[in-house]
Design an enzyme around this catalytic site. Structure first.
Site, PDB file in Angstrom:
ATOM      1  N   THR A 183       5.200 -59.484  -5.338  1.00 57.10           N
ATOM      2  CA  THR A 183       5.880 -59.309  -3.934  1.00 57.10           C
ATOM      3  C   THR A 183       5.904 -60.512  -2.231  1.00 57.10           C
ATOM      4  OG1 THR A 183       4.562 -57.779  -3.159  1.00 57.10           O
ATOM      5  CG2 THR A 183       6.400 -57.295  -4.448  1.00 57.10           C
ATOM      6  N   LYS A 224       7.943 -67.372  -6.120  1.00 63.11           N
ATOM      7  CA  LYS A 224       9.021 -66.944  -5.692  1.00 63.11           C
ATOM      8  C   LYS A 224      10.441 -66.828  -5.021  1.00 63.11           C
ATOM      9  CE  LYS A 224       5.290 -63.714  -5.282  1.00 63.11           C
ATOM     10  NZ  LYS A 224       4.639 -62.963  -4.429  1.00 63.11           N
ATOM     11  N   GLY A 278      15.645 -65.669  -3.676  1.00 68.21           N
ATOM     12  CA  GLY A 278      14.121 -64.627  -3.435  1.00 68.21           C
ATOM     13  C   GLY A 278      13.623 -64.155  -4.570  1.00 68.21           C
ATOM     14  N   SER A 317       6.203 -55.342  -2.121  1.00 70.52           N
ATOM     15  CA  SER A 317       5.360 -54.513  -1.091  1.00 70.52           C
ATOM     16  C   SER A 317       5.451 -54.963   0.336  1.00 70.52           C
ATOM     17  CB  SER A 317       3.859 -55.331  -1.268  1.00 70.52           C
ATOM     18  OG  SER A 317       3.890 -54.675  -2.834  1.00 70.52           O
ATOM     19  N   CYS A 364      -0.568 -56.207   4.624  1.00 74.12           N
ATOM     20  CA  CYS A 364       0.332 -55.884   3.005  1.00 74.12           C
ATOM     21  C   CYS A 364      -1.418 -56.555   1.973  1.00 74.12           C
ATOM     22  CB  CYS A 364       1.175 -55.760   2.411  1.00 74.12           C
ATOM     23  SG  CYS A 364       1.545 -55.494   0.921  1.00 74.12           S
ATOM     24  N   THR A 424       0.310 -58.557  -0.763  1.00 72.38           N
ATOM     25  CA  THR A 424       0.666 -59.764  -0.094  1.00 72.38           C
ATOM     26  C   THR A 424      -0.182 -60.861   0.640  1.00 72.38           C
ATOM     27  OG1 THR A 424       2.776 -59.242   0.703  1.00 72.38           O
ATOM     28  CG2 THR A 424       2.838 -61.230   2.207  1.00 72.38           C
TER      29      THR A 424
END
Length: 189
Positions: free
Chosen positions: A18, A50, A62, A141, A176, A179
Site C-alpha cells: 500500500t 503499484k 494504482g 494502509s 504509517c 508506507t
C-alpha cells in the site's frame, strides 16, 4: 482448517502492499504510490511499483491490497478499456460488476484507483465505483493519512497535484509503518 497462529499462517501471513493517493486539481491529475511491501511485520520489498498506465497511457491505475489479486484485476480492467475504447467510466462499472458477481473474482482482495483526463474513480470488489467530490482518493494502509494531508494542502496552498501527492505520501510514510518514502508519481495533463 488451520488453527490461528499456525506455521502456515506465519509463512503466508498478512501481505500489505500500500499506499496510493490520487489528487485532481484544475486540468491535472496525479497518482502516486509508495514502494513498500510488507509481510506481517517484515518489509520484504521497498521499491515495488503499484501504479500502471493503461490504454495508450491515457489511464493511470494504482492498487492497494494483494498484489497478485491486483494484477489479475488490472489485466481484466485493461481488457475492459480496450473493449470500451478507453471509456473509463463504462470500463470501471463493467469491471466492478464482474468483480462482484464472478465466483473466481469475488474473493480478490484489492482496491483500485483509476484516473483519466476526466474522471477519478475508486473501484471496489463490492461493485462500487465511487468518484470523490473533491478529486482526492487515498487507499491502503496509509490512505487515510495521505487523504487528510492532500485535502489540507489542496485547500490551503497553491501547490499542484504532483507536489500535493508527493508531500502527502511523504507524511503518510512518517506515520504509517506500512508506507515508505520511495514514491513514484504519474500525471496526466
Amino acid at each position: 482448517m488451520r488453527s490461528k497462529g499456525s506455521a502456515d499462517e506465519s509463512i503466508c501471513g498478512t501481505w500489505r502492499s500500500t499506499t496510493i493517493l490520487s489528487v485532481r486539481s484544475g486540468d491535472e491529475v496525479a497518482v502516486g504510490g509508495d514502494g513498500q511491501v510488507t509481510l506481517n511485520e517484515t518489509v520484504v520489498k521497498s521499491s515495488a511499483v503499484k501504479i500502471r498506465r493503461l490504454h495508450q497511457d491515457n489511464v493511470i491505475v494504482g492498487f492497494a491490497g494483494s498484489a497478485g489479486d491486483a494484477f489479475a484485476l488490472l489485466d481484466r480492467f485493461s481488457n475492459k478499456l480496450e473493449t470500451y475504447q478507453g471509456n473509463l467510466l463504462r470500463s470501471a462499472h463493467e469491471l466492478a460488476k464482474e468483480w462482484r458477481t464472478d465466483r473466481a473474482l469475488r474473493p480478490l482482495q484489492s482496491l483500485l484507483v483509476a484516473v483519466d483526463g476526466k474522471y477519478s474513480l475508486l473501484i471496489t470488489g463490492n461493485g462500487e465505483v465511487i468518484e470523490p467530490d473533491d478529486g482526492v482518493i487515498g487507499i491502503g494502509s496509509g490512505g487515510a493519512v495521505a487523504t487528510a494531508a492532500a485535502r489540507a494542502l489542496l485547500r490551503n496552498t497553491e501547490l499542484g497535484p504532483t507536489e500535493i501527492v508527493r508531500k502527502s505520501l511523504e507524511l503518510a510514510a512518517e506515520i504509517c509503518v506500512y508506507t515508505n518514502s520511495q514514491i513514484r508519481i504519474e500525471t496526466l495533463p
